[in-house]
Design a protein around this motif. Sequence first.
Motif, PDB file in Angstrom:
ATOM      1  N   ILE A 247       0.866  -1.178   0.000  1.00  0.00           N
ATOM      2  CA  ILE A 247       0.000   0.000   0.000  1.00  0.00           C
ATOM      3  C   ILE A 247       0.900   1.224   0.000  1.00  0.00           C
ATOM      4  CG2 ILE A 247      -1.812   1.252   1.198  1.00  0.00           C
ATOM      5  CD1 ILE A 247      -2.576  -1.291   2.588  1.00  0.00           C
ATOM      6  N   SER A 248       0.918   1.960  -1.096  1.00  0.00           N
ATOM      7  CA  SER A 248       1.748   3.165  -1.091  1.00  0.00           C
ATOM      8  C   SER A 248       0.888   4.413  -1.030  1.00  0.00           C
ATOM      9  CB  SER A 248       2.664   3.199  -2.292  1.00  0.00           C
ATOM     10  OG  SER A 248       1.906   3.221  -3.468  1.00  0.00           O
ATOM     11  N   LYS A 249      -0.408   4.270  -1.361  1.00  0.00           N
ATOM     12  CA  LYS A 249      -1.321   5.398  -1.186  1.00  0.00           C
ATOM     13  C   LYS A 249      -2.694   4.851  -0.825  1.00  0.00           C
ATOM     14  CE  LYS A 249      -2.123   6.082  -6.168  1.00  0.00           C
ATOM     15  NZ  LYS A 249      -1.617   4.816  -6.645  1.00  0.00           N
ATOM     16  N   PRO A 250      -3.554   5.686  -0.200  1.00  0.00           N
ATOM     17  CA  PRO A 250      -4.821   5.176   0.309  1.00  0.00           C
ATOM     18  C   PRO A 250      -5.657   4.451  -0.743  1.00  0.00           C
ATOM     19  CG  PRO A 250      -4.473   7.396   1.112  1.00  0.00           C
ATOM     20  CD  PRO A 250      -3.351   7.103   0.160  1.00  0.00           C
ATOM     21  N   SER A 251      -5.617   4.925  -2.014  1.00  0.00           N
ATOM     22  CA  SER A 251      -6.500   4.315  -3.007  1.00  0.00           C
ATOM     23  C   SER A 251      -6.038   2.910  -3.407  1.00  0.00           C
ATOM     24  CB  SER A 251      -6.608   5.205  -4.240  1.00  0.00           C
ATOM     25  OG  SER A 251      -5.349   5.441  -4.789  1.00  0.00           O
ATOM     26  N   ASP A 252      -4.801   2.530  -3.054  1.00  0.00           N
ATOM     27  CA  ASP A 252      -4.375   1.159  -3.331  1.00  0.00           C
ATOM     28  C   ASP A 252      -5.261   0.169  -2.581  1.00  0.00           C
ATOM     29  OD1 ASP A 252      -2.386   2.027  -4.922  1.00  0.00           O
ATOM     30  OD2 ASP A 252      -0.797   1.866  -3.426  1.00  0.00           O
ATOM     31  N   ASP A 253      -5.673   0.551  -1.385  1.00  0.00           N
ATOM     32  CA  ASP A 253      -6.506  -0.323  -0.567  1.00  0.00           C
ATOM     33  C   ASP A 253      -7.025   0.502   0.618  1.00  0.00           C
ATOM     34  OD1 ASP A 253      -7.672  -2.176   1.013  1.00  0.00           O
ATOM     35  OD2 ASP A 253      -5.904  -3.462   1.254  1.00  0.00           O
ATOM     36  N   PRO A 254      -8.200   1.161   0.440  1.00  0.00           N
ATOM     37  CA  PRO A 254      -8.681   2.081   1.491  1.00  0.00           C
ATOM     38  C   PRO A 254      -8.853   1.414   2.860  1.00  0.00           C
ATOM     39  CG  PRO A 254      -9.935   2.381  -0.520  1.00  0.00           C
ATOM     40  CD  PRO A 254      -9.055   1.198  -0.751  1.00  0.00           C
TER      41      PRO A 254
END
Lengths: 475, 298
Positions: free
Chosen positions: B40-47
């Motif tokens: 997960i590098s940013k929230p939208s990768d896996d909220p």
Amino acid sequence: MGSFDGISIALSSLYAQRRALDVAGQNIANANTDGYSRQRVVMDSMGAPATPAMWSTWQGGGSGVAVSSIQRLRDGFLEMRGQTAHATQEELSMNAQATARVEGVFNEPSDNALQSILGEFWSGFDAVANRPNDLAARSQLLQRGQTLTDWMHQASGQLSAQWSSYRDQLTNIAAEVNSTAADVANLNAAVMRGTQANLPVNELADQRDKLVMKLAELVGATTKAGDSGTVDVYLGGASLIRGSTYNQIQVGGPTMMTEVSATNAVSLQWAKDSSAVQQAGGTGNAIVNALADGGVIPGFTKRLDAVAASVASAVNTQHKLGYDLAGNAGTDFFTASNANPVGAANIVLAFSDPAKVAASGVATVPPATGGNLDGGNADLMSKLGVGPTAPDAVYRQLVVDLGVQGQTATRRLDTQTQITQQLDNSRDAQAGVSLDEEMANMLLFQRAYEAAARVMTTVDSALDTLINRTGLVGR
Amino acid sequence: MYGSVRVTQRSISDRSLAALQANLDRVGKTQQQLSSGKQISKPSDDPTGTVSALQLRSEQQRMAQWQRNADDGIGWLGTIDNTLTSTIDQVQRVRDLTLQGMNTGATSQQSREALATEVSAIRDSLIGLANTRYLDRPVFGGTTTGTAAYDAATGGFVGDQSPVARTVGYDAQVRVDVDGKTTFENAAGKNLFAVLTSIAQHLSSDPAQLSTDLGDLDAVTTTLSTRHAEVGARYNRIQQMQAQHDTRQVDLTNSLAEVESIDLPKTIMTLQMQQVGYQAALGATAKVIQPSLVDFLR
């Protein structure tokens, strides 16, 4: 039927086949030209006069072939669907880009984003609770509070800068739309004149359609075929380009994010009367939406302000219940640097004297005077980050909403990319140049040319017999 | 005429290019995951994963802070424990001296004077113990801002009786000091140092009173021992909490890794497969795009 008709029939064929070969050559030459539509020679066989006079007779057959037109093989309806698909694609792409940039500001999950900073801030209260007598622990707490407010200012400033840069981009888009519309109108005029003068206009029309596609991508323009090969371009139902005349658009509304409200939003307007452009699409519309009151940039700025307000209110409320090192009741811990309510942009520490941290939960205990070294209130404050309505929870909700929004934007873009790709394939299947096909056509035309030449030779040799070998009696 | 869909060189190359780019994009993403070690590098990768990660991190921070609180608490309680041990030893010594002094038949006035001097010295030493400091704070002084719990001259209590507590877990607050006033007095409210003063006085002037003093002294010893036991129990409690936190920290680190970090062997395998796929696609594209009818017509 004249004696030399055969020659003229052969000649018409030679002309026609050569023209066809030229068109095949043009197609091959433009096999990789962006926006080029393949062309096809339409040949008509020439027969007897279409309207014979009374008592006239016609004993001959047809009189050869003529090139009636060179067609551009392009499906208008497919192109319209292509324009809509490209407009949607660009809109979703810009939407995903704007959301991703906002995500970049928050930079979660990581060890140096707000969640960690909040955690350290709460731990700072623990350190003060453990050692209320230690000014170093109190200073450290204030420093961590400073880090928190700095981060808030930084994030808020970045969001504000993003808003401004997108607004600038929108202004550029409006300028590009205006210059493109002028070009399209000029090309429309050229196409109209060419069509009326029966000149080849296919290449001009290709150029124009390419520009129209750009308009669709920029602001979601739609088209309708006009007179004499022109196209009329519409923007949300109102006419952007009609024939050789066009309207201009401009950007209206606030120039600062702080001025944005439900009733005051950045919009695309018609330059002539400053009325709003309805139902635009494309990149422009995505930017308008991102800049609007509920859009991704002002929206998440407000959410960040709510986090800041929640931190300030939770900390201030508890801080006022405590007593500082001198035994005085606590004051506000955070405050606003201006007259507005506390938000991410203006949250600051209310004091810088470490002794004023109200760590103690009890007022002065006799027999001592002037404060005590109780850490009860600091201990309570260290727990402010825990709970369903705590600032941490408010922030986590922000992050999950941002994540979901980003994920949705990316997924919608992925789906639309598939659709656009399929449509582009269909458009290419209709209008693209197939080298195999051109080679096959060239073969046909070449053979036909050779055959026509043979016809001419044959007629020539027949006439030779007639002219040079007859009437030699008595020579 | 052309079959269902007309295919051109351009559409083939466009499609191949799009497919190649998608391939390369996947390789790039996997590579980024490998080099960062995070899936997960940013929230939208896996909220949902992001929120779990945030919660786990904040709980880790909390846990680490509780550990620090517990360490501090251990420091306080350890100091008090040692101090009370020495105090009880010295009080025991006073008891012996008092008994010696009570035996008027065997001890002369002169030797009782000597005993009285020693008791006075022990009293001073005990006041020193009662003013023991941990990180600059008198451990028996409650939340006092002063530097001492007992006045060295009068032996009077000058601290306050507010408790000092440390939070070592959710809703787990452990008191890390003892009430300095009641620790050093007996059930009747008589102060240890007052008792010692009177023992010293009576040794030199009125040995008959010593038996009363002895009773008072024993009562104080009882309080001290009770408190000592209490401190030990609290010390244990904090240690148990620390052990629990240690286990929980490991759990949290594991959970965070599960949510946030990549599965290394799996990711490497994925990358390998994607690279093979990419190379295959490159090869196939090169083969497909090349030929056209041009190559076969003379």
